[in-house]
Write an enzyme that holds these catalytic residues in place. Sequence first.
Site, PDB file in Angstrom:
ATOM      1  N   GLU A  58       2.702 -29.503  18.074  1.00 48.42           N
ATOM      2  CA  GLU A  58       1.920 -29.186  16.879  1.00 48.42           C
ATOM      3  C   GLU A  58       0.590 -28.522  17.205  1.00 48.42           C
ATOM      4  OE1 GLU A  58       1.290 -32.358  14.065  1.00 48.42           O
ATOM      5  OE2 GLU A  58      -0.388 -31.340  13.100  1.00 48.42           O
TER       6      GLU A  58
ATOM      7  N   ASP B  13       1.930 -34.884  15.075  1.00 50.96           N
ATOM      8  CA  ASP B  13       1.202 -36.050  14.597  1.00 50.96           C
ATOM      9  C   ASP B  13       2.124 -36.974  13.815  1.00 50.96           C
ATOM     10  OD1 ASP B  13      -1.100 -34.983  15.643  1.00 50.96           O
ATOM     11  OD2 ASP B  13      -1.934 -34.359  13.711  1.00 50.96           O
TER      12      ASP B  13
ATOM     13  N   TYR C 223       0.817  -1.221   0.000  1.00 52.58           N
ATOM     14  CA  TYR C 223       0.000   0.000   0.000  1.00 52.58           C
ATOM     15  C   TYR C 223       0.848   1.268   0.000  1.00 52.58           C
ATOM     16  CZ  TYR C 223      -4.489  -2.336   0.527  1.00 52.58           C
ATOM     17  OH  TYR C 223      -5.614  -3.079   0.305  1.00 52.58           O
TER      18      TYR C 223
END
Lengths: 361, 361
Positions: free
Chosen positions: A187, A239, A88
């Site tokens: 995680e 995981d 911007y």
Amino acid sequence: MAVIDAVAEAVRASIGRGELPSIELPVRGLENVSYDAAEGYLELGDAIKLRTLTVNTVRSFAQTLRLMAASREMVQHDDFATKREAYYISKNWGDCRFDEQAESDAIMDDIEALASLHGLSREQLRFYPESHGGSVAGQLVVLDTDPVSGTHLEIDCANLGSGAYSIPRSVERLQFRTNAAFVLAIETGGMFQRLNNHRFWKNANCILVEMGGVPTRATRRFIRRLSDNCNLPVYCFVDCDPYGFANIYRTLKVGSGNAAHINRFFCVPRAQYLGVTPKDITEFGLEDATHPLSKTDIKRAQDALKNDPFFASTPAWIAAIEQLLNMGVRAEQQALAKWGLNYVIDEYLPRKLAHKESFLP
Amino acid sequence: MAVIDAVAEAVRASIGRGELPSIELPVRGLENVSYDAAEGYLELGDAIKLRTLTVNTVRSFAQTLRLMAASREMVQHDDFATKREAYYISKNWGDCRFDEQAESDAIMDDIEALASLHGLSREQLRFYPESHGGSVAGQLVVLDTDPVSGTHLEIDCANLGSGAYSIPRSVERLQFRTNAAFVLAIETGGMFQRLNNHRFWKNANCILVEMGGVPTRATRRFIRRLSDNCNLPVYCFVDCDPYGFANIYRTLKVGSGNAAHINRFFCVPRAQYLGVTPKDITEFGLEDATHPLSKTDIKRAQDALKNDPFFASTPAWIAAIEQLLNMGVRAEQQALAKWGLNYVIDEYLPRKLAHKESFLP
């Protein structure tokens, strides 16, 4: 700032000599990336591209210089801009304004790659990521200064109750004080909250960091600086699936392939994979709490074995990934709840931490 | 716990009478939802569904009771479970184990709806969301207790440097001490970091909360309790687009349509929309820093006008959304950076805060 001034000086000198000015930028992308086990991260090669001022490049050439000038000004005024803000800012640059953020991002990546050759990260150029840093709790005092008054501040991450310390977008100014034995990078937010609420970090004498999936730049850099400054190993608890291995752990440990120019700042060479490992599925009786590997899982695992320089050069990981593919299933951290909500605290983590030699590298 | 015991008692009594036991559960879903401006949230109607024990429902009936028993146990032991953990706990329930998390989620939603009739939220049943709470900085001291030792803790959100306080997944135990005049709820992390680094909250005497897009349950409940307990108005600072209006602001203020059973705990009736408003685009000269509305934007805006009971009953919002559709563009918070990175701090926010009557309801 010296880097920016040097580039600007070289451009000015070329013009003075009546030559077409140019800027040397490293080639980003996988063809210019390699994994060096000794260095511990995916690193950028020596390939260079020249951005020379011509009719076709005049706009991107000017944009590169203006963005570097903006960086210089932010360093001078101790300010910063997100990538979106940087886009911007350009709206007042007349003809060389960016039309899309993709344009400003690409040029920022070039500048970042250039700066990385001089040991500087994008955050030091004062371009901050938009994304959230993770949360921290445990045996750690963060030393910071009030950004306006400069007053020294100490944030005790053991005294935040059920809440936590939220990592800022730039961690360069932070210092640390700790007697912890290790960092546990987690995680999922739910597991982080469990370990925090039960003050796991107190008995285990550690620091908990919530990654919330693939760790953001701020989280990675925070863990790296913590590990470096306080000489701490980092154990990763995610995981047991190809995403946990190849996206979360790999990114934390050695960085990512398409951002090799930043890995030297963001990799965590002392990271080790605590679990959940494919072996844990049988050793902790999680067979009936698994899910079949999806096609995406299988493809991701095969990709890791074939195309990922980190896994391909690490025999223990090749064996683990092949074992997972043979089992045909994945298991989440939360699967341990099958044996009771706090089995992870009372059994799983203590047993794992007593056998650090079983961690994956 | 009394609620759970009462349901269990009723089931036992039916069995004692030789009747088929049943549980009364509120109907969730839009057909049983209405917006009451006086109450200030989308609320659940009186429709009830009966879950009676039959051959077809025996499994879900048993699962409902077991999940309620798990909740009871967690209350007794001051523990909690995420939705994912609740699913895994069932792996030891033999025949009534959940095969998919969608099953356990649906039953948990039923239990939550039931509990909501008794003024209890899911967090009070000890089922915590997985998702992250937002970050907080500014003129606020959070009063908490150490979850294990019970020691009283005070977390001064004005003393966290460039970092912030990360909201825990359950905020029910938190208390607050503050002299702030209002809460500023901010959509993007980058804007939050800017206002925090420049200590905007000091001069403006306020509390900053980073929502990070649509606020999570923990963030909404935190803001609600803060607003209630400390009698504070909440000003919302988000992007000027239909997503900012209809997803972020609407969810914060009145809740969401498909989770009406929880809105009474999570809505923030004292929320007002500070900006960016469609009017701001012209008043602050942001025309050349806008983007055209996408098809999704237009559809979302039209949906809000037609189908959303909150917007449809609020003339000021109808006018604002129609103005946006006529302009055909959207503007982000960061667009203010067009006038300089800290224009938002030096100009925009002070001017807006001096004219609170221009806030949207």
